[in-house]
Design a protein around this motif. Structure first.
Motif, PDB file in Angstrom:
ATOM      1  N   GLU A   1       1.261   7.145  -3.192  1.00  0.00           N
ATOM      2  CA  GLU A   1       2.036   7.748  -4.433  1.00  0.00           C
ATOM      3  C   GLU A   1       1.378   7.326  -5.744  1.00  0.00           C
ATOM      4  OE1 GLU A   1       3.724   6.392  -2.289  1.00  0.00           O
ATOM      5  OE2 GLU A   1       4.954   7.698  -1.177  1.00  0.00           O
TER       6      GLU A   1
ATOM      7  N   ILE B   1      11.382   4.795  -5.194  1.00  0.00           N
ATOM      8  CA  ILE B   1      11.714   4.531  -3.693  1.00  0.00           C
ATOM      9  C   ILE B   1      12.777   5.126  -3.174  1.00  0.00           C
ATOM     10  CG2 ILE B   1      12.365   2.436  -2.433  1.00  0.00           C
ATOM     11  CD1 ILE B   1      10.735   0.586  -3.985  1.00  0.00           C
TER      12      ILE B   1
ATOM     13  N   SER C   1       1.020  -1.183  -0.048  1.00  0.00           N
ATOM     14  CA  SER C   1       0.119   0.003   0.066  1.00  0.00           C
ATOM     15  C   SER C   1       0.970   1.200  -0.032  1.00  0.00           C
ATOM     16  CB  SER C   1      -0.975  -0.049   1.230  1.00  0.00           C
ATOM     17  OG  SER C   1      -1.854  -0.995   1.111  1.00  0.00           O
ATOM     18  N   GLN C   2       0.628   2.266  -0.759  1.00  0.00           N
ATOM     19  CA  GLN C   2       1.354   3.242  -0.933  1.00  0.00           C
ATOM     20  C   GLN C   2       0.498   4.510  -1.158  1.00  0.00           C
ATOM     21  OE1 GLN C   2       4.614   3.289  -0.258  1.00  0.00           O
ATOM     22  NE2 GLN C   2       4.633   1.104  -0.069  1.00  0.00           N
TER      23      GLN C   2
ATOM     24  N   ARG D   1       0.456   3.905  -7.084  1.00  0.00           N
ATOM     25  CA  ARG D   1      -0.885   3.866  -6.536  1.00  0.00           C
ATOM     26  C   ARG D   1      -1.968   3.314  -7.374  1.00  0.00           C
ATOM     27  NH1 ARG D   1      -3.592   9.128  -4.037  1.00  0.00           N
ATOM     28  NH2 ARG D   1      -4.412   9.114  -6.075  1.00  0.00           N
TER      29      ARG D   1
ATOM     30  N   HIS E   1      13.396   1.388  -8.831  1.00  0.00           N
ATOM     31  CA  HIS E   1      12.364   0.487  -8.041  1.00  0.00           C
ATOM     32  C   HIS E   1      11.426   1.522  -7.902  1.00  0.00           C
ATOM     33  CE1 HIS E   1      14.068  -3.233  -6.750  1.00  0.00           C
ATOM     34  NE2 HIS E   1      15.143  -2.667  -7.512  1.00  0.00           N
ATOM     35  N   THR E   2      10.222   1.759  -8.219  1.00  0.00           N
ATOM     36  CA  THR E   2       9.041   2.674  -8.225  1.00  0.00           C
ATOM     37  C   THR E   2       7.849   2.193  -7.494  1.00  0.00           C
ATOM     38  OG1 THR E   2       9.935   3.306 -10.405  1.00  0.00           O
ATOM     39  CG2 THR E   2       7.817   4.174  -9.787  1.00  0.00           C
ATOM     40  N   HIS E   3       7.248   3.304  -6.728  1.00  0.00           N
ATOM     41  CA  HIS E   3       5.805   2.837  -6.151  1.00  0.00           C
ATOM     42  C   HIS E   3       4.875   3.312  -7.256  1.00  0.00           C
ATOM     43  CE1 HIS E   3       7.201   2.294  -2.023  1.00  0.00           C
ATOM     44  NE2 HIS E   3       7.966   3.385  -1.993  1.00  0.00           N
TER      45      HIS E   3
END
Length: 108
Positions: free
Chosen positions: A42, A47, A39-40, A60, A56-58
């Motif tokens: 963004e 990251i 759960s993020q 939503r 590495h990327t968030h």
């Protein structure tokens, strides 16, 4: 998009398996992680720290649509597959020369 959508799309990619990583579902191909489900707040953000510098990327999930999520997961999967292939090639080359199998460690 929902966590179930994320899981379905990730597992639809060739050779992908799900496994637990730090208490969260994660996905790997060729034994190497390319995505995890958390759960993020963004939409798309790197990251923090070294992991973010490596891509590495968030994401939503709620505001994402199927095309955005599928594209992001396919891109991560493709990059992981390419890195896996390069690692295998380096190991084969080192083994053929009689050198150490882990060329990254040997360079230090």
């Amino acid at each position: 998009m929902t966590p179930a959508d994320f899981r379905r799309i990730a597992l639809s990619l060739e050779g992908v398996e799900e496994y637990p990583h730090g208490g969260l579902p994660a996905f790997r191909v060729g034994g190497r992680k390319f995505a995890s489900l958390a759960s993020q707040a963004e939409i798309f953000l790197p990251i923090p720290g070294g992991w973010g510098k490596m891509g590495h990327t968030h994401i939503r999930l709620a505001p994402a649509n199927a095309d955005v999520l599928t594209g992001a997961l396919r891109t991560a999967w493709k990059l992981r597959m390419e890195m896996n292939a390069k690692t295998r090639a380096r190991k084969r080359s080192a083994a053929a020369r009689g050198g150490p199998a882990n060329t990254r460690r040997a360079k230090r």
